[in-house]
Design an enzyme around this catalytic site. Sequence first.
Site, short mmCIF file in Angstrom:
data_model
loop_
_atom_site.label_atom_id
_atom_site.label_comp_id
_atom_site.label_asym_id
_atom_site.label_seq_id
_atom_site.Cartn_x
_atom_site.Cartn_y
_atom_site.Cartn_z
N HIS A 62 42.46 34.84 32.48
CA HIS A 62 42.13 33.61 31.93
C HIS A 62 41.44 33.60 30.50
CE1 HIS A 62 42.24 32.19 36.28
NE2 HIS A 62 43.29 32.15 35.67
N TYR A 132 29.57 31.86 36.35
CA TYR A 132 29.61 31.97 35.14
C TYR A 132 28.98 31.02 34.15
CZ TYR A 132 34.29 32.61 37.55
OH TYR A 132 35.29 32.95 38.31
#
Length: 175
Positions: A62, A132
């Site tokens: 991604h 993240y």
Amino acid sequence: MRFLQTLLHQAVRIEPDAAEDERGRFERSFCAREFATAGLPAAFVQHSQSCSFAKGTLRGMHFQKAPHGESKLVRCLRGCVWDVIIDLRETSPTYLHWQGFELASSNRHQLYVPEGFAHGFQTLCDDVEMGYLISTPYAAEFSSGVRHDDPAFGIVWPLPIAAISSRDLGWPDYL
């Protein structure tokens, strides 16, 4: 923190410096001053987490397209993953190269993923949680990806794929 250059231009693996005593361990997972000293942009506006239930789960590859490109600081909070990044920056000396890293709650390593990279991982055990820090808010219309098995990259994954989204299976060839 120790900032270690990877094989890919501007991507950095980060190892913790921990203080340990009879109580356990303490370490910083992020310090704006240390990131600035290492030359890494560190204005993270979003913190996200993912949980994967089964060993062999693959998430990726991604990225967000400009003008919403993002850098990420990724860390395995529980379990262990094979974390992979691909340099998609056409002007980079490592364009189209990839590199994989074992990120685990036991080694506490982190990976700084610069803007212009695709990112993904495969779980190496059941019950994995990833964290993240992300530099740009999620923008669905700029969300994109490349296939985990695209021959343009030749990524070698350590396990058979147990679970993957239909979206991740459907990315077109990159080249």
